[in-house]
Write an enzyme that holds these catalytic residues in place. Structure first.
Site, PDB file in Angstrom:
ATOM      1  N   GLU A   1      -1.609  35.784  38.373  1.00 50.68           N
ATOM      2  CA  GLU A   1      -2.436  36.102  37.205  1.00 50.68           C
ATOM      3  C   GLU A   1      -2.241  37.558  36.793  1.00 50.68           C
ATOM      4  OE1 GLU A   1      -4.032  33.968  35.535  1.00 50.68           O
ATOM      5  OE2 GLU A   1      -4.108  32.241  36.907  1.00 50.68           O
TER       6      GLU A   1
ATOM      7  N   ARG B   1     -18.004  26.247  34.637  1.00 52.05           N
ATOM      8  CA  ARG B   1     -17.897  24.850  34.173  1.00 52.05           C
ATOM      9  C   ARG B   1     -18.725  23.929  35.052  1.00 52.05           C
ATOM     10  NH1 ARG B   1     -14.276  21.189  36.348  1.00 52.05           N
ATOM     11  NH2 ARG B   1     -13.316  22.819  37.629  1.00 52.05           N
TER      12      ARG B   1
ATOM     13  N   CYS C   1     -12.432  31.909  40.449  1.00 58.26           N
ATOM     14  CA  CYS C   1     -11.156  32.607  40.674  1.00 58.26           C
ATOM     15  C   CYS C   1     -11.049  33.861  39.825  1.00 58.26           C
ATOM     16  CB  CYS C   1      -9.974  31.674  40.400  1.00 58.26           C
ATOM     17  SG  CYS C   1      -9.810  30.411  41.676  1.00 58.26           S
TER      18      CYS C   1
ATOM     19  N   HIS D   1      -2.853  31.461  41.199  1.00 59.52           N
ATOM     20  CA  HIS D   1      -3.318  30.065  41.194  1.00 59.52           C
ATOM     21  C   HIS D   1      -2.192  29.153  41.665  1.00 59.52           C
ATOM     22  CE1 HIS D   1      -6.955  30.640  38.424  1.00 59.52           C
ATOM     23  NE2 HIS D   1      -7.382  29.837  39.386  1.00 59.52           N
TER      24      HIS D   1
HETATM   25  N1  PCA Z   1     -10.191  27.509  42.069  1.00 56.05           N
HETATM   26  C1  PCA Z   1     -11.322  27.778  41.215  1.00 56.05           C
HETATM   27  C2  PCA Z   1     -12.333  28.431  42.112  1.00 56.05           C
HETATM   28  C3  PCA Z   1     -11.892  28.158  43.498  1.00 56.05           C
HETATM   29  C4  PCA Z   1     -10.500  27.693  43.386  1.00 56.05           C
HETATM   30  O1  PCA Z   1      -9.722  27.475  44.310  1.00 56.05           O
HETATM   31  C5  PCA Z   1     -10.972  28.568  39.952  1.00 56.05           C
HETATM   32  O2  PCA Z   1      -9.837  28.451  39.458  1.00 56.05           O
HETATM   33  O3  PCA Z   1     -11.828  29.288  39.438  1.00 56.05           O
END
Ligand code: PCA
Length: 182
Positions: A78, A88, A141, A165
């Site tokens: 990111e 959400r 995240c 991610h």
């Molecule tokens: N993904 C979520 C929160 C925890 C995770 O592993 C996110 O993309 O916010």
């Protein structure tokens, strides 16, 4: 060199989180670098704090936080964390903050301190689909990325940090519809 790698616990009805599943497979040492692995809760209040506490304890050179982005098909470091939350679904403590800043009065955004373009090139060279992402969303995240970068920028100048991610693990997609929601 010391590298702290954090991964979220399962959330949203899943029984695993591919982030921490992947982290478990990382060796404890890579080319002389000590790898410190930490599972963190998918919780707005406790997740980022757990990472920041580990930065304080271990004083790593780098911290890479990892989380699941189920609908993505690539590994996505990111670029930016934003000072905003719009959950959400409730987090693992049942909190669902909506339409508010993460840290009142703090900057609107922080850019990653990790070499995300070089990371993507390296992953691609190794046959792993990867792209830089310019949004970490508005859930836990993004809160992790923003709050960790806020702490590093204000308190821990010797540690560089960022977030990546990862897609669902194959086992999570067996019973998914053709187009997963997110
Ligand atoms: N993904 C979520 C929160 C925890 C995770 O592993 C996110 O993309 O916010």
């Amino acid at each position: 060199m010391k590298i702290l790698v954090t991964g979220f616990d399962p959330f949203g009805g899943e029984t695993i989180n591919p982030a921490f599943e992947a982290i478990k497979l990382i060796p404890d040492t890579i080319k002389g670098a000590e790898i410190i692995k930490l599972e963190v809760p998918t919780v707005f209040k406790r997740g980022p704090q757990a990472t920041i506490d580990a930065v304080e304890e271990y004083q790593p050179d780098y911290v890479l936080c990892i989380g699941q982005a189920g609908g993505r098909s690539q590994l996505t470091p990111e670029y930016v964390g934003i000072n905003y939350v719009q959950a959400r679904i409730p987090d693992n403590d049942g909190d669902q903050p909506l339409n508010q800043p993460l840290v009142k009065g703090a900057p609107n955004a922080y850019f990653t301190q990790l070499p995300v373009y070089a990371m993507v090139e390296k992953m691609k060279e190794n046959g792993i689909p990867a792209s830089v992402s310019y949004t970490a969303g508005t859930y836990v995240c993004n809160a992790m990325l923003y709050c960790v970068l806020h702490a590093l920028n204000t308190k821990y100048p010797n540690t560089k940090g960022g977030f990546m991610h990862v897609p669902y693990a194959t086992s999570q997609t067996v019973n998914q519809p053709l187009e997963p929601q997110e």
